[in-house]
Design a protein around this motif. Sequence first.
Motif, mmCIF file in Angstrom:
data_model
loop_
_atom_site.group_PDB
_atom_site.id
_atom_site.type_symbol
_atom_site.label_atom_id
_atom_site.label_comp_id
_atom_site.label_asym_id
_atom_site.label_seq_id
_atom_site.Cartn_x
_atom_site.Cartn_y
_atom_site.Cartn_z
ATOM 1 N N ARG A 51 8.411 -5.955 11.144
ATOM 2 C CA ARG A 51 7.014 -5.571 11.298
ATOM 3 C C ARG A 51 6.130 -6.816 11.128
ATOM 4 O O ARG A 51 6.331 -7.617 10.209
ATOM 5 N N ARG A 52 5.174 -6.953 11.997
ATOM 6 C CA ARG A 52 4.222 -8.063 11.928
ATOM 7 C C ARG A 52 2.842 -7.502 11.586
ATOM 8 O O ARG A 52 2.261 -6.721 12.351
ATOM 9 N N ARG A 53 2.361 -7.871 10.453
ATOM 10 C CA ARG A 53 1.058 -7.385 9.991
ATOM 11 C C ARG A 53 0.055 -8.536 10.045
ATOM 12 O O ARG A 53 0.311 -9.634 9.543
ATOM 13 N N THR A 54 -1.066 -8.255 10.654
ATOM 14 C CA THR A 54 -2.125 -9.260 10.804
ATOM 15 C C THR A 54 -3.377 -8.786 10.059
ATOM 16 O O THR A 54 -3.855 -7.661 10.298
ATOM 17 N N ARG A 55 -3.851 -9.627 9.162
ATOM 18 C CA ARG A 55 -5.066 -9.296 8.398
ATOM 19 C C ARG A 55 -6.129 -10.349 8.739
ATOM 20 O O ARG A 55 -5.943 -11.546 8.517
ATOM 21 N N LYS A 57 -9.521 -12.247 8.179
ATOM 22 C CA LYS A 57 -10.418 -12.582 7.083
ATOM 23 C C LYS A 57 -11.876 -12.489 7.523
ATOM 24 O O LYS A 57 -12.188 -12.678 8.708
ATOM 25 N N GLU A 69 -4.499 -13.886 8.690
ATOM 26 C CA GLU A 69 -3.327 -13.930 7.826
ATOM 27 C C GLU A 69 -2.237 -13.028 8.407
ATOM 28 O O GLU A 69 -2.458 -11.841 8.641
ATOM 29 N N VAL A 70 -1.080 -13.606 8.669
ATOM 30 C CA VAL A 70 0.040 -12.883 9.305
ATOM 31 C C VAL A 70 1.179 -12.755 8.302
ATOM 32 O O VAL A 70 1.585 -13.746 7.681
ATOM 33 N N GLN A 71 1.718 -11.540 8.181
ATOM 34 C CA GLN A 71 2.855 -11.271 7.309
ATOM 35 C C GLN A 71 3.958 -10.563 8.097
ATOM 36 O O GLN A 71 3.664 -9.710 8.948
ATOM 37 N N PHE A 72 5.191 -10.926 7.808
ATOM 38 C CA PHE A 72 6.352 -10.294 8.451
ATOM 39 C C PHE A 72 7.140 -9.534 7.388
ATOM 40 O O PHE A 72 7.416 -10.063 6.303
ATOM 41 N N GLU A 73 7.525 -8.311 7.741
ATOM 42 C CA GLU A 73 8.354 -7.489 6.868
ATOM 43 C C GLU A 73 9.651 -7.149 7.609
ATOM 44 O O GLU A 73 9.626 -6.688 8.760
#
Length: 479
Positions: A51-55, A57, A69-73
Amino acid sequence: MLRTLGGEQGVSRIYADPAKRLELYFRPKDPYCHPVCANRFPTSTMLLRVRRRTRKKQQLDPEEQIQPEVQFEMEILGIVTTVYKFQGMSDFQYLAMHSGPDGKQTSMYDKVLMLKPEKEEFFNRDLPLYIPPPIFSRLDTPVDYFYRPDIQHREGYNNPHVSGENLIGLSRARRPHNAIFVNFDDEEIPTKPLDAAVQNWKKVCTNPVDKKVEEELRKLFEVRPVWSRNAVKANISVHPDKLKVLLPYLAYYMLTGPWRSLWVRFGYDPRKHPEAKIYQVLDFRIRCGMKYGYAATDMPVKAKRSTYNYSLPITVKKQGSHTVTVHDLKQGLGSAGTSGAKKPPSSRYKLKESIYIFREGALPPYRQMFYQLCDLNVESLQKIIHRNDGTESECTERDGWCLAKTSDDLRDSMSLMIKQIIRSTRPALFSNTTSSEDGKEQLAYESGEDEDDEEEEEEDFKPSDGSENEMETEILDYV
């Protein structure tokens, strides 16, 4: 995507059979769509869910560029042990199209596909001829053609004469077979083997085990002058490749007549001996059909292959069998090989008696069998064979020394016995049948099983129950 692979049931069915290839149809609703096939490979991989989550700012200054801000799960869902890879070409398509005089292509799907019940006018329309190919190429991967150069023969060699015995051409002359073939209408029968057959056997017979096998086969022909190859293999433990060399050394082969596909001792002419009728061959095929209450798919005796299940190229090709050379035979591969410790030499290559003997209450191993009349171990069948004992007057090509239509009577009686066995073992098949049981009614023969697996030997030879078409196999061995 799953719909192009035949749905979930289609994929599950292919996965359950390791010999099948996965088919992908680009146009699932098109019956003329040719599939692309995938090969099956073992693997040790993991199935991940990423999963690629983009936050984003909050941007205070309009001129300032802020990177989100990009996070990978990642989550491991399972282990994959099998994958299918599409490695073949996808351009084998034959569309239902018609090319007009101006070269314009016109679709014919609405004319050749019946999507609903139609009236007579639908079938009587005048349409262009459309005949799709019955089968596509057996290969779906590109290959290089390595054309053979002209054969360079030794000086003095002359090309063989092209005749009915050599129809394939100059590159495939008839093999030196060393076996003597005799037709029913031939006047003379051979009294000794060809010199080449003698030399061939002496070249192979290099150990005491081979000499013992030769003596055992001589004794068999002294007791009984006519044998089938399967019957020999059920009484003597000998490697099949050595038996090919030994049989032409001791007997000749009958091509036609009531002793066709059998080996006859040199000097013995069954056409001159009425008592030789017990050695005649009976081509028996298990009959099946809905009129008997069971179809071919319901029979306890299954076919090894069927002409109605031609599945290439969607099946995986078996590996080639191990080739046995003359050097291997000299080393005593027949009974003194290194793998002889697994099975005693006395029975390593022997076949079961059921391969040539018919007994009441037992099903044949194959749907087509070649029995000798003396091997029908049923009293009622022997009475049919011996109805004219002492009154034989003429040996005919169809019935030999027996009465006319003896073979038909034997087949009818044997078919009735087999039907009773199937009825006793699977009574549910006959629960709704109302037809009378007449053992002499003419049943439809099942054809298309005349295949041979006798030559498919691996390095560690595992004898099967024998060949389904003994005559075809033996002729191919010697021509």
